[in-house]
Write a protein that holds these residues in place. Structure first.
Motif, mmCIF file in Angstrom:
data_model
loop_
_atom_site.group_PDB
_atom_site.id
_atom_site.type_symbol
_atom_site.label_atom_id
_atom_site.label_comp_id
_atom_site.label_asym_id
_atom_site.label_seq_id
_atom_site.Cartn_x
_atom_site.Cartn_y
_atom_site.Cartn_z
ATOM 1 N N GLU A 201 0.827 -1.204 0.000
ATOM 2 C CA GLU A 201 0.000 0.000 0.000
ATOM 3 C C GLU A 201 0.864 1.258 0.000
ATOM 4 N N ILE A 205 1.002 4.217 -2.799
ATOM 5 C CA ILE A 205 0.893 5.637 -2.461
ATOM 6 C C ILE A 205 2.098 6.399 -3.000
ATOM 7 N N TYR A 209 2.145 9.535 -5.716
ATOM 8 C CA TYR A 209 2.567 10.871 -5.295
ATOM 9 C C TYR A 209 3.980 11.235 -5.747
ATOM 10 N N GLN A 221 1.097 15.524 -6.137
ATOM 11 C CA GLN A 221 1.511 15.801 -4.763
ATOM 12 C C GLN A 221 1.829 17.280 -4.584
#
Length: 644
Positions: A201, A205, A209, A221
């Motif tokens: 995960e 992410i 970003y 981001q």
């Protein structure tokens, strides 16, 4: 009895339940025996009447005794309770999730191998869970256990960080339930290792970003961080600096050394900017060779902080970058804007920083430019023009004017150049020098260019039919964006077919810089257009760096000498020499030459002496609307028919 038979049939279809089948069969036999005995005893009682040995009221009881004996035999013979316990033990042992039975002190009473592996202990060993809980969490853990046993309830899906006896960290998810064993309350913990899941995960992410090439923040981001910084700025009355950076001439490295070298350069540049940027800043790659920097200023800090950062970055670019054992000097242009003065939301700030960056490029590159009121007005005007261009065609705000092209030897009109004009409902008359670049940047120039070609072709056909000019050739400017359109030649053919204009009556003009942008594609398309019979002209000739190569590589039939070489040709020997060279080159290549920007009789005389006879300029006529152009042609015919 019916229920037992149905259950037996279902079990019979499943081979894995053979023991249950045998047990069910024994129970069915016992039930059948009890039923037969019950019927026999009932008949016997009816026959004996008052002297019945077994009272009628007692028959069901005896039948129940027979069934109970049968159940006892079945459970004993087929080890029913032992099997259930074996299954529980099997599930307990083979479970991939850790299972631990703990007491109210948080110590394990029973654990399975999966839990032992997580905790780093040997099988059969009991531990205090505090041993695998980080020390800073001991107090909160004890309180959690105390409240859980007090309320017989613990939070589910609880995520806990543990460090086992081997020092390996894990993130685990814990679910629990309580049960009483011999009068003492215990808690069962189901512990699942989610370390890999969390790492995956986190990776997702990071990909969402982060720019995968440079490791910097990506555009998404950066926009989020900028939005957060602006909210803090409003709360604490501070300022936020936004910089947009673009490498100078990066395309040259990509084109000459390949995209892999370009990627190496971008990685090096990202590191360079990161080293020069303040520690509390956000550096992002916005795409391509564009980078951005976000800095939150402390109270009292002003523009000088922003310019100092920009100067540090520019000085950082002074060192040479090594690519494949070769040294290169790379520079960048920086645009700076500061919130809240230059904008209060993300989109406006980025656009204003971008505007300042392009101002730095126009001033010579390798420098920074602060967004200011002048740029703000220009940006607002740009936005108004961009928005207006989106609806200009629908609102019928475009029109064409025509400037004649004349053979100075006979005075005959050989053609006309169609020039675009825009009269905006909001902005009034807008110069082509202002709106054409915006249309090209936004991509709207393709649609506008197709409209210009269609309108000019229709007008040329009308003039020929009306007898205004028998040999009218209409010239239309073509943008670089149109040339890059794979369907452009097909669109030209459609215009010719729709209007009935002969291919030789259409001349397409484009600059040498537009021609060489996608050279192989444009040459192939030019060959297709020439094979159709369309005339091609290189416009603004003499202003580019590759003029001689351009006229030999592309199938041009016309060279249009730029007005910058004509306006002082009668006074400037250098320009005269350049024009003479162009005419000699054109003569050897069997190409025609037309001079633009001819304004005086001296210009005409000089060009005739040099051998250039096709003229376009104010000397013969300014760009004119349709009615004015038709009147001009009529007057010229009358004048030419008068006896000398």
């Amino acid at each position: 009895m019916l229920i037992m038979i149905t259950g037996y049939r279902k079990l019979k279809r499943r081979r894995m339940y053979q023991r249950e089948q045998q047990m069910m069969l024994t129970i069915m036999r016992g039930s059948s025996l009890a039923s037969v005995w019950l019927v026999f005893a009932f008949i016997a009682s009816e026959m004996t009447g008052e002297s019945s040995i077994i009272p009628l009221d007692s028959l069901p009881t005896y039948a129940g005794l027979i069934l109970a004996c049968t159940l006892r035999v079945a459970m004993s013979k087929h080890q029913f309770l032992a099997v259930a316990e074996q299954r529980y033990k099997l599930l307990f042992t083979l479970s991939s999730s850790g299972i631990a039975l703990i007491n109210s002190e948080g110590k394990t009473v029973e654990t399975n191998p999966a839990f032992n592996q997580l905790a780093g202990i040997s099988n059969g060993e009991d531990i205090d869970l505090l041993e695998i809980i980080p020390p800073d969490k001991h107090a909160s853990y004890k309180e959690t256990i105390r409240q859980a046993f007090q309320n017989s309830k613990m939070q589910q899906d609880l995520q806990v960080q543990i460090i086992n006896r081997q020092g390996i960290p894990y993130t685990v998810e814990v679910n629990s339930d309580f049960l009483e064993i011999e009068g003492v309350m215990h808690c069962y913990l189901l512990v699942r290792d989610i370390t890999q899941q969390q790492q995956n995960e986190a990776r997702l992410i990071e990909l969402a970003y982060t720019d995968s090439l440079t490791g910097l923040a990506n555009r998404y981001q950066f926009n989020l961080r900028l939005q957060e910084a602006l909210e803090r700025s409003r709360d604490y009355n501070t300022r936020v600096v936004v910089m947009q950076m673009d490498l100078d001439h990066f395309k040259w490295i990509n084109d000459t050394m390949g995209h892999s070298a370009g990627d190496l350069l971008l990685i090096d540049v990202a590191q360079l900017i990161r080293l020069q940027a303040p520690q509390n800043s956000i550096v992002a790659r916005m795409g391509g060779d564009e980078f951005a920097l976000l800095v939150e200023l402390a109270p009292g800090q002003g523009d000088a902080v922003a310019t100092n950062i920009a100067n540090r970055i520019l000085h950082g670019f002074e060192r040479q970058i090594v690519l494949r054992d070769k040294h290169y000097h790379v520079s960048c242009s920086i645009g700076i804007c500061i919130a809240p003065e230059d904008g209060r939301d993300t989109e406006i700030l980025l656009r204003n920083a971008d505007t300042a960056m392009y101002a730095a490029k126009r001033m010579g590159r390798n420098q920074y430019h602060l967004f200011n009121e002048t740029l703000k007005n220009a940006a607002e005007q740009y936005l108004l023009m961009q928005q207006g261009l989106e609806t200009a065609l629908l609102r019928d705000e475009f029109s064409l004017v025509y400037q004649p092209q004349v053979d100075s030897r006979s005075g005959a009109v050989i053609g006309a150049e169609a020039l675009l004009r825009w009269n905006s409902a909001e902005l009034g008359f807008v110069s082509p020098q202002d709106f054409i670049p915006i249309a090209e940047q936004s991509g709207m120039i393709r649609q506008i260019g197709e409209w210009v070609m269609l309108e000019a072709a229709r007008q040329a056909v009308k003039w020929v039919k009306d007898g205004c000019c028998d040999k009218m050739q209409i010239s239309v400017n073509v943008s670089a964006s149109q040339l890059s359109d794979p369907a452009f030649s097909h669109k030209v053919a459609t215009v010719l077919q729709t209007t009935g204009l002969l291919p030789r009556q259409l001349c397409l003009e484009f600059t040498e810089s537009a021609a060489i942008r996608e050279e192989e594609h444009v040459i192939a398309m030019c060959d297709e257009l020439v094979s159709m019979g369309v005339t091609l002209a290189v416009d603004d000739f003499g202003t580019g760096y590759s003029s001689m190569r351009t006229v030999t590589a592309f199938p041009f039939q016309f060279i249009k000498i730029d007005r910058s070489l004509i306006f002082d040709i009668d006074r400037n020997p250098r320009n005269e020499a350049v024009v003479r060279s162009v005419l000699e080159l054109a003569d050897r290549l069997h190409m025609n030459v037309l001079a633009e920007g001819v304004e005086t009789l001296e210009h005409v005389d000089m060009l005739q002496q040099l051998g250039c006879y096709y003229i376009q300029g104010y000397y013969y006529g300014r760009p004119m609307a349709v009615e004015a152009f038709e009147q001009w042609m009529l007057n010229r015919k009358i004048h030419m028919k008068r006896p000398s």
